[in-house]
Design an enzyme around this catalytic site. Sequence first.
Site, PDB file in Angstrom:
ATOM      1  N   THR A 281       3.980  -6.220   1.252  1.00 52.47           N
ATOM      2  CA  THR A 281       2.677  -6.452   1.351  1.00 52.47           C
ATOM      3  C   THR A 281       2.290  -7.593   0.636  1.00 52.47           C
ATOM      4  O   THR A 281       0.672  -8.123   1.877  1.00 52.47           O
ATOM      5  CB  THR A 281       2.575  -5.463   0.248  1.00 52.47           C
ATOM      6  OG1 THR A 281       2.986  -3.898   1.054  1.00 52.47           O
ATOM      7  CG2 THR A 281       0.443  -4.824   0.547  1.00 52.47           C
TER       8      THR A 281
ATOM      9  N   SER B 284      10.011  -4.327   2.086  1.00 47.01           N
ATOM     10  CA  SER B 284      11.793  -4.908   1.939  1.00 47.01           C
ATOM     11  C   SER B 284      11.519  -2.829   1.106  1.00 47.01           C
ATOM     12  O   SER B 284      13.155  -3.124   0.621  1.00 47.01           O
ATOM     13  CB  SER B 284      10.821  -4.811   0.261  1.00 47.01           C
ATOM     14  OG  SER B 284      10.342  -4.087  -0.376  1.00 47.01           O
TER      15      SER B 284
ATOM     16  N   THR C 196       6.999  -5.205  -3.197  1.00 48.39           N
ATOM     17  CA  THR C 196       7.248  -3.986  -4.024  1.00 48.39           C
ATOM     18  C   THR C 196       8.100  -2.899  -4.007  1.00 48.39           C
ATOM     19  O   THR C 196       8.322  -2.988  -5.562  1.00 48.39           O
ATOM     20  CB  THR C 196       5.785  -3.522  -4.504  1.00 48.39           C
ATOM     21  OG1 THR C 196       5.317  -2.362  -3.647  1.00 48.39           O
ATOM     22  CG2 THR C 196       4.535  -4.929  -4.840  1.00 48.39           C
ATOM     23  N   ASP C 197       8.465  -2.165  -3.072  1.00 48.86           N
ATOM     24  CA  ASP C 197       9.450  -1.137  -2.778  1.00 48.86           C
ATOM     25  C   ASP C 197      10.727  -1.061  -3.638  1.00 48.86           C
ATOM     26  O   ASP C 197      11.308  -0.383  -3.935  1.00 48.86           O
ATOM     27  CB  ASP C 197       8.989  -0.695  -1.631  1.00 48.86           C
ATOM     28  CG  ASP C 197       7.879   0.125  -1.237  1.00 48.86           C
ATOM     29  OD1 ASP C 197       7.224   0.294  -1.838  1.00 48.86           O
ATOM     30  OD2 ASP C 197       7.788   0.477  -0.338  1.00 48.86           O
TER      31      ASP C 197
HETATM   32  C1  SIN Z   1       7.127  -3.411   1.203  1.00 49.17           C
HETATM   33  O1  SIN Z   1       8.153  -3.916  -0.273  1.00 49.17           O
HETATM   34  O2  SIN Z   1       7.750  -4.573   1.481  1.00 49.17           O
HETATM   35  C2  SIN Z   1       6.415  -3.280   1.260  1.00 49.17           C
HETATM   36  C3  SIN Z   1       5.718  -2.529  -0.291  1.00 49.17           C
HETATM   37  C4  SIN Z   1       4.709  -3.464  -0.622  1.00 49.17           C
HETATM   38  O3  SIN Z   1       5.512  -4.876  -0.779  1.00 49.17           O
HETATM   39  O4  SIN Z   1       3.571  -2.609  -1.856  1.00 49.17           O
END
Ligand code: SIN
Length: 338
Positions: free
Chosen positions: A25, A71, A104-105
């Site tokens: 993100t 991710s 973050t995921d």
């Molecule tokens: C991801 O994990 O690539 C998408 C979600 C995020 O980064 O918050």
Amino acid sequence: MNSNIEQRDEQTRADRLVVLGTGGTIAGRAARRGDHVGYRAGEVAVADLLEGIPVPAGWLVQAEQLAQIDSKDIGPGVWRLLLARVRELLDRPEVGGIVITHGTDTLEETAYLLQRVLAPAKPVVLACAMRPATALVPDGPQNLADALVVAAQPGARGVVGVCAGRIHAGLTLRKVHHYRLDAFDSGDAGPLGLVEQGTCTLFQPWPVADGTDGVARLAWLDRLLGPQPWPRVECLFSHGGADGWLVRALLAQDALQGHDRPDRLQGLVVAGTGNGTLHADLLAALLEAQAAGLRVWRTTRCASGRVLVAGSSPDQVPAVALPPAQARLALLLDLLTA
Ligand code: SIN
């Protein structure tokens, strides 16, 4: 330049921070500036993310686009790239620290893997965001600036994640919220420290290597970077009505495909209820899986805490004090050692 940094440069000749872009993100692009969901992660180049971000005094920043993914789609392919490149960079005397922009995921998985396998003596800082780069008020730029500050800290070492002004150790960080900017915590361990106004305050020491010796870590790295598939470990939950159907389906499918495949099923991680308890019918199927030669570990599906084992009661399925996705990687590494 402040005197601490000068001292560190003299000792190590390190004056470079390398920022590896992997997507997420933090590099996301939305159709409208107000959209915080429904955007595409992994679109904006890492070099563009660094535009206008303050560089810590005395350091040069170099950007490399290693991958560009959401991710949720991470797996051995991107993890191999990361392990290999981070390892190479850590060996270079001019590199003082590494920042990785990441979604973050699955941040907790990448952080766990890098810390367990590389146990770096230099800082490896994961930077992320909860809002896309195109948002009206994105959080990525501040998180990236904070990550550079952390990577430039004298004495910093180990894998950490930085989000919303808090520094979390790679082995304990967890994503705990799907939307809030402060989406991570470190469970009962608490955060490692804070980054405020470009200054770090530490509550705990920087992460150091666990008990795994260097030779074993090198063997893991060789195996993980090699051409063979990584051991297959699947995750499942205990829940009301869990009758073991899924476990038996996995065993049957694996038997159908033949047991001598390199990608055969080798392990299961089950997230139990509460203190890692398992539905009796699911437990019966897991014991069948163990009898068939699979390694089975249990953890908890609770958002925090870890499974405690009473010394007096038999532990039919070994418990592990990690969240399910990290437990899966821990079992994978254990299978490489076995
Ligand atoms: C991801 O994990 O690539 C998408 C979600 C995020 O980064 O918050």
